[in-house]
Scaffold this motif. Structure first.
Motif, PDB file in Angstrom:
ATOM      1  N   PRO A 170       0.823  -1.215   0.000  1.00 22.93           N
ATOM      2  CA  PRO A 170       0.000   0.000   0.000  1.00 22.93           C
ATOM      3  C   PRO A 170       0.853   1.259   0.000  1.00 22.93           C
ATOM      4  O   PRO A 170       1.971   1.280   0.535  1.00 22.93           O
ATOM      5  CB  PRO A 170      -0.803  -0.123   1.302  1.00 22.93           C
ATOM      6  CG  PRO A 170       0.047  -0.982   2.184  1.00 22.93           C
ATOM      7  CD  PRO A 170       0.752  -1.942   1.278  1.00 22.93           C
ATOM      8  N   VAL A 171       0.332   2.305  -0.573  1.00 28.45           N
ATOM      9  CA  VAL A 171       1.066   3.558  -0.713  1.00 28.45           C
ATOM     10  C   VAL A 171       1.479   4.129   0.640  1.00 28.45           C
ATOM     11  O   VAL A 171       2.478   4.851   0.744  1.00 28.45           O
ATOM     12  CB  VAL A 171       0.225   4.580  -1.520  1.00 28.45           C
ATOM     13  CG1 VAL A 171      -1.035   4.975  -0.761  1.00 28.45           C
ATOM     14  CG2 VAL A 171       1.058   5.801  -1.898  1.00 28.45           C
ATOM     15  N   GLU A 172       0.750   3.787   1.694  1.00 28.05           N
ATOM     16  CA  GLU A 172       1.076   4.297   3.029  1.00 28.05           C
ATOM     17  C   GLU A 172       2.472   3.872   3.494  1.00 28.05           C
ATOM     18  O   GLU A 172       3.057   4.503   4.385  1.00 28.05           O
ATOM     19  CB  GLU A 172       0.031   3.824   4.041  1.00 28.05           C
ATOM     20  CG  GLU A 172      -1.322   4.505   3.912  1.00 28.05           C
ATOM     21  CD  GLU A 172      -2.166   3.962   2.768  1.00 28.05           C
ATOM     22  OE1 GLU A 172      -3.188   4.600   2.426  1.00 28.05           O
ATOM     23  OE2 GLU A 172      -1.806   2.887   2.213  1.00 28.05           O
ATOM     24  N   LEU A 173       2.996   2.804   2.911  1.00 22.98           N
ATOM     25  CA  LEU A 173       4.322   2.321   3.297  1.00 22.98           C
ATOM     26  C   LEU A 173       5.432   2.834   2.366  1.00 22.98           C
ATOM     27  O   LEU A 173       6.592   2.488   2.555  1.00 22.98           O
ATOM     28  CB  LEU A 173       4.336   0.791   3.311  1.00 22.98           C
ATOM     29  CG  LEU A 173       3.419   0.128   4.351  1.00 22.98           C
ATOM     30  CD1 LEU A 173       3.458  -1.387   4.202  1.00 22.98           C
ATOM     31  CD2 LEU A 173       3.816   0.538   5.760  1.00 22.98           C
ATOM     32  N   VAL A 174       5.074   3.624   1.386  1.00 23.95           N
ATOM     33  CA  VAL A 174       6.030   4.143   0.403  1.00 23.95           C
ATOM     34  C   VAL A 174       6.584   5.487   0.869  1.00 23.95           C
ATOM     35  O   VAL A 174       5.821   6.383   1.252  1.00 23.95           O
ATOM     36  CB  VAL A 174       5.353   4.307  -0.975  1.00 23.95           C
ATOM     37  CG1 VAL A 174       6.249   5.053  -1.946  1.00 23.95           C
ATOM     38  CG2 VAL A 174       4.957   2.945  -1.530  1.00 23.95           C
ATOM     39  N   THR A 175       7.896   5.627   0.864  1.00 21.29           N
ATOM     40  CA  THR A 175       8.501   6.933   1.129  1.00 21.29           C
ATOM     41  C   THR A 175       8.345   7.827  -0.091  1.00 21.29           C
ATOM     42  O   THR A 175       7.845   8.948  -0.004  1.00 21.29           O
ATOM     43  CB  THR A 175       9.995   6.776   1.474  1.00 21.29           C
ATOM     44  OG1 THR A 175      10.130   5.902   2.591  1.00 21.29           O
ATOM     45  CG2 THR A 175      10.617   8.132   1.793  1.00 21.29           C
ATOM     46  N   SER A 176       8.773   7.308  -1.231  1.00 18.93           N
ATOM     47  CA  SER A 176       8.544   8.006  -2.496  1.00 18.93           C
ATOM     48  C   SER A 176       8.673   7.015  -3.632  1.00 18.93           C
ATOM     49  O   SER A 176       9.356   6.000  -3.517  1.00 18.93           O
ATOM     50  CB  SER A 176       9.526   9.172  -2.691  1.00 18.93           C
ATOM     51  OG  SER A 176      10.865   8.715  -2.725  1.00 18.93           O
ATOM     52  N   LEU A 177       7.970   7.309  -4.711  1.00 23.21           N
ATOM     53  CA  LEU A 177       8.033   6.529  -5.939  1.00 23.21           C
ATOM     54  C   LEU A 177       8.983   7.222  -6.903  1.00 23.21           C
ATOM     55  O   LEU A 177       8.809   8.409  -7.202  1.00 23.21           O
ATOM     56  CB  LEU A 177       6.642   6.414  -6.562  1.00 23.21           C
ATOM     57  CG  LEU A 177       6.552   5.868  -7.997  1.00 23.21           C
ATOM     58  CD1 LEU A 177       7.020   4.418  -8.061  1.00 23.21           C
ATOM     59  CD2 LEU A 177       5.118   6.003  -8.532  1.00 23.21           C
ATOM     60  N   VAL A 178       9.968   6.489  -7.392  1.00 24.01           N
ATOM     61  CA  VAL A 178      10.898   7.023  -8.376  1.00 24.01           C
ATOM     62  C   VAL A 178      10.404   6.633  -9.759  1.00 24.01           C
ATOM     63  O   VAL A 178      10.357   5.459 -10.115  1.00 24.01           O
ATOM     64  CB  VAL A 178      12.320   6.477  -8.158  1.00 24.01           C
ATOM     65  CG1 VAL A 178      13.266   7.037  -9.233  1.00 24.01           C
ATOM     66  CG2 VAL A 178      12.828   6.828  -6.763  1.00 24.01           C
TER      67      VAL A 178
END
Length: 331
Positions: free
Chosen positions: A302-310
């Protein structure tokens, strides 16, 4: 088609050759993937793999089929069959939709190949800027030149940081199915001369706990519109561990992996593979014969666990992803 070559794919103007990734790291065997039916078989058994490379290879196979005189009906059938070869990686569908609409299949396949090379360079540029001197970096599955037409996604970022002299050390998860991190990522890291250590997937939390990893970089096979993403199974658990230990976690993907028609990760289809890969078989069986086994190839983070998408187009925080930035930059 104009001849081209990458780490795992080459076209000499007549025949499309693919490096059989199931035989790495011990043997570098090239197979003919010119015929779409052969390419489908190669994709299904993971001889050709990596979300971007699957799309590029399928496009090149279809263009070769057209150049060899396939009828319109044969071309359309081959396009549909290739599109369905694997369900999770959206790059395959993206490439086949482009090929279906193309008036010149050879030129379109060439454009898809060259575009992927450029996308890899964009991801490497943006992602390497995040990496600091001397970092320990943990990665999962294989995301380098074997998975793309260019230098890779997550491993391309790592490669560029190494080329910049940042003295990084890479910890590579062995990664199921088929131990693609151990067989493929370790092989690429060795060829590139990047200091690295192979670990089993279950060891990652210990490295994070002990402060040996300052950043996690992974690839993606499909990014939903809200920033949830599917990647090789084990990625979700790695994201949970990274969050608990306060370590930045970054998926790396080209815009062609973003599926704006997929609102959240819940809508991403997950491929399941033969349970024998979990049990083992023949003399290499390590579980009781007939034991029930579950073998999904991917999981969804889930996006909640993402720091940033490269992305090739920039770096986007979890907040930006939740606000719908992907529709603006990839639409």
């Amino acid at each position: 088609m104009t001849p081209f070559e990458s780490l795992g794919l080459k076209h000499d103007g007549r025949t499309l050759w693919v490096l059989d990734q199931t035989q790495l790291p011990d043997a570098e065997v090239w197979l003919d993937g010119s015929a779409p039916e052969d390419m489908i078989a190669l994709i299904k058994r993971l001889a050709v793999r990596g979300a971007p490379l699957i799309g590029v290879a399928a496009a090149a196979s279809l263009a070769t089929c057209a150049a060899r005189g396939a009828s319109a009906a044969e071309y359309a059938a081959a396009c549909a069959a290739l599109r369905a070869a694997r369900p999770t990686a959206v790059n395959l569908m993206w490439a086949m939709d482009r090929m279906k609409a193309a008036t010149d299949p050879g030129a379109e396949a060439q454009a898809i190949f060259e575009e992927d090379v450029r996308l890899c360079e964009g991801m490497a540029q943006h992602g390497a800027a995040l990496i600091q001197e001397g970092e320990g970096i943990l990665t999962h599955c294989n995301t380098g030149g074997l998975a793309t037409a260019g230098i890779g996604t997550a491993l391309g970022v790592i490669r560029r940081a190494h080329e910049q002299g940042k003295r990084i050390h890479v910890f590579a998860d062995e990664t199921r199915p088929l131990l693609q991190g151990g067989r493929l990522t370790a092989w690429e890291l060795s060829k590139l001369g990047i200091p690295s250590t192979l670990i089993t997937d279950s060891m990652a939390a210990l490295l994070l706990r002990d402060g040996k990893v300052q950043r996690v970089l992974v690839g993606s096979d499909r990014v939903a519109a809200n920033g949830d993403f599917a990647n090789k199974v084990g990625t979700y658990g790695l994201a949970v561990q990274a969050r608990f230990h306060g370590v930045p976690f970054h998926p790396v993907a080209p815009f062609s992996t973003v599926d704006l028609a997929c609102p959240t990760g819940a809508a991403i289809p997950i491929e399941e593979r033969d349970p024998a890969e979990v049990r083992g078989h023949g003399r290499l069986r390590w579980a009781p014969e007939g034991m029930a086994a579950w073998n999904p190839s991917f999981d969804v983070t889930p996006v909640e666990l993402v720091t940033s998408l490269v992305l090739d187009r920039g770096v986007y925080s979890a907040g930006q992803l939740r606000s719908g930035v992907l529709a603006r930059v990839c639409g």
